[in-house]
Design an enzyme around this catalytic site. Structure first.
Site, PDB file in Angstrom:
ATOM      1  N   HIS A  37      41.588  34.666  45.302  1.00 18.19           N
ATOM      2  CA  HIS A  37      40.582  35.535  44.670  1.00 18.19           C
ATOM      3  C   HIS A  37      39.371  35.717  45.596  1.00 18.19           C
ATOM      4  O   HIS A  37      38.881  36.827  45.764  1.00 18.19           O
ATOM      5  CB  HIS A  37      40.069  34.903  43.362  1.00 18.19           C
ATOM      6  CG  HIS A  37      41.088  34.786  42.273  1.00 18.19           C
ATOM      7  ND1 HIS A  37      41.280  33.639  41.532  1.00 18.19           N
ATOM      8  CD2 HIS A  37      41.963  35.688  41.765  1.00 18.19           C
ATOM      9  CE1 HIS A  37      42.214  33.838  40.632  1.00 18.19           C
ATOM     10  NE2 HIS A  37      42.662  35.060  40.746  1.00 18.19           N
TER      11      HIS A  37
ATOM     12  N   ARG B 113      50.037  40.039  45.786  1.00 17.10           N
ATOM     13  CA  ARG B 113      50.593  38.948  46.581  1.00 17.10           C
ATOM     14  C   ARG B 113      51.995  39.284  47.071  1.00 17.10           C
ATOM     15  O   ARG B 113      52.274  39.327  48.244  1.00 17.10           O
ATOM     16  CB  ARG B 113      50.641  37.653  45.765  1.00 17.10           C
ATOM     17  CG  ARG B 113      49.294  37.006  45.582  1.00 17.10           C
ATOM     18  CD  ARG B 113      49.323  35.951  44.536  1.00 17.10           C
ATOM     19  NE  ARG B 113      49.743  36.515  43.259  1.00 17.10           N
ATOM     20  CZ  ARG B 113      49.655  35.915  42.093  1.00 17.10           C
ATOM     21  NH1 ARG B 113      49.203  34.684  42.034  1.00 17.10           N
ATOM     22  NH2 ARG B 113      50.039  36.500  40.993  1.00 17.10           N
TER      23      ARG B 113
ATOM     24  N   LYS C 288      43.470  34.416  24.317  1.00 17.40           N
ATOM     25  CA  LYS C 288      44.199  33.742  25.396  1.00 17.40           C
ATOM     26  C   LYS C 288      43.567  32.374  25.644  1.00 17.40           C
ATOM     27  O   LYS C 288      42.352  32.273  25.828  1.00 17.40           O
ATOM     28  CB  LYS C 288      44.115  34.603  26.667  1.00 17.40           C
ATOM     29  CG  LYS C 288      45.097  34.228  27.740  1.00 17.40           C
ATOM     30  CD  LYS C 288      45.059  35.260  28.860  1.00 17.40           C
ATOM     31  CE  LYS C 288      45.678  34.734  30.138  1.00 17.40           C
ATOM     32  NZ  LYS C 288      45.586  35.704  31.236  1.00 17.40           N
TER      33      LYS C 288
ATOM     34  N   SER D 100      46.041  30.810  39.861  1.00 12.78           N
ATOM     35  CA  SER D 100      45.237  29.879  39.057  1.00 12.78           C
ATOM     36  C   SER D 100      46.153  28.855  38.390  1.00 12.78           C
ATOM     37  O   SER D 100      45.801  27.684  38.248  1.00 12.78           O
ATOM     38  CB  SER D 100      44.456  30.641  37.987  1.00 12.78           C
ATOM     39  OG  SER D 100      43.548  31.521  38.588  1.00 12.78           O
TER      40      SER D 100
HETATM   41  O1  PNS Z   1      43.687  37.717  36.262  1.00 14.04           O
HETATM   42  P1  PNS Z   1      44.559  38.497  35.332  1.00 14.04           P
HETATM   43  O2  PNS Z   1      44.780  37.719  34.049  1.00 14.04           O
HETATM   44  O3  PNS Z   1      45.839  38.952  35.969  1.00 14.04           O
HETATM   45  O4  PNS Z   1      43.726  39.827  34.942  1.00 14.04           O
HETATM   46  C1  PNS Z   1      44.234  40.760  34.010  1.00 14.04           C
HETATM   47  C2  PNS Z   1      43.141  41.722  33.535  1.00 14.04           C
HETATM   48  C3  PNS Z   1      41.931  40.974  33.025  1.00 14.04           C
HETATM   49  C4  PNS Z   1      42.712  42.603  34.688  1.00 14.04           C
HETATM   50  C5  PNS Z   1      43.770  42.622  32.401  1.00 14.04           C
HETATM   51  O5  PNS Z   1      44.379  41.814  31.460  1.00 14.04           O
HETATM   52  C6  PNS Z   1      42.745  43.506  31.709  1.00 14.04           C
HETATM   53  O6  PNS Z   1      42.234  44.432  32.285  1.00 14.04           O
HETATM   54  N1  PNS Z   1      42.452  43.190  30.433  1.00 14.04           N
HETATM   55  C7  PNS Z   1      41.459  43.905  29.653  1.00 14.04           C
HETATM   56  C8  PNS Z   1      42.130  44.690  28.503  1.00 14.04           C
HETATM   57  C9  PNS Z   1      42.718  45.991  28.998  1.00 14.04           C
HETATM   58  O7  PNS Z   1      42.024  46.847  29.525  1.00 14.04           O
HETATM   59  N2  PNS Z   1      44.040  46.145  28.850  1.00 14.04           N
HETATM   60  C10 PNS Z   1      44.731  47.332  29.279  1.00 14.04           C
HETATM   61  C11 PNS Z   1      45.158  47.256  30.736  1.00 14.04           C
HETATM   62  S1  PNS Z   1      46.300  45.947  31.008  1.00 14.04           S
END
Ligand code: PNS
Length: 167
Positions: A24, A97, A48, A135
């Site tokens: 990150h 990745r 979550k 993570s």
């Molecule tokens: O680090 P992560 O868990 O892979 O990040 C995922 C994240 C936070 C970018 C994604 O879950 C997100 O944007 N969540 C907010 C809700 C949303 O907009 N959902 C629609 C797109 S997936």
């Protein structure tokens, strides 16, 4: 002729960051060079289960990015595209990745584009040295008493051990 003021480019790097890894941090550093300002958006998602609280995740990232003047860390909840609009940002940044990341990332980028056609997603390839990092593996290694040096920024190693020990 009137002077044209150039709009400052704002990028948003969203994620759960539970906790921040070297992968990150590498993306944050590289993305900070591409935008006038970069906002690290930490998702508040009470549904979550995370090891680190929202405040802890934000604090760890701030500790590791305090030397980068154009990086700020903020929490967001709800839809990412709404956060992007609220911040008047130009693009979402995500790290890739391996091919295995691609399907999920493509789905997310397309969904965001569908909901908000003006929002762009740009991908940065993760440094090869961090390609196996996540993570989840950091938490797993730490919880089993393994060595997380080299996986996360030095400044947060003790915070992570303290947290997993308290759990
Ligand atoms: O680090 P992560 O868990 O892979 O990040 C995922 C994240 C936070 C970018 C994604 O879950 C997100 O944007 N969540 C907010 C809700 C949303 O907009 N959902 C629609 C797109 S997936």
């Amino acid at each position: 002729m009137p002077m044209e003021t150039k709009k400052k480019r704002i990028g948003i790097y969203p994620g759960s960051f539970d906790p921040l890894t070297n992968g990150h941090l590498d993306i944050i550093i590289r993305a900070s060079r591409l935008f006038d300002s970069l906002i690290v958006g930490v998702l508040r998602n009470d549904a979550k289960k995370t090891l680190f609280s929202m405040e802890e995740r934000v604090a760890l990232i701030r500790k590791c990015t305090e030397d980068i003047p154009n990086v700020s860390v903020e929490m967001f909840e709800g839809l990412l595209v709404d956060f992007v609009h609220e911040k008047k940002a130009d693009a979402i940044v995500r790290g890739l990745r391996a091919v295995s990341d691609y399907e999920y990332e493509l789905q997310m980028a397309m969904l965001n584009k569908h909901m908000s056609p003006d929002v762009e997603t740009i991908f940065l390839m993760t440094d090869i040295n961090n390609s196996y990092l996540s993570s989840s593996v950091v938490k797993d290694v730490a919880m089993h008493g393994g060595n997380i040096r080299g996986l996360v920024p030095e400044t947060v190693i003790d915070d992570i051990y303290r947290k997993v020990k308290a759990k």
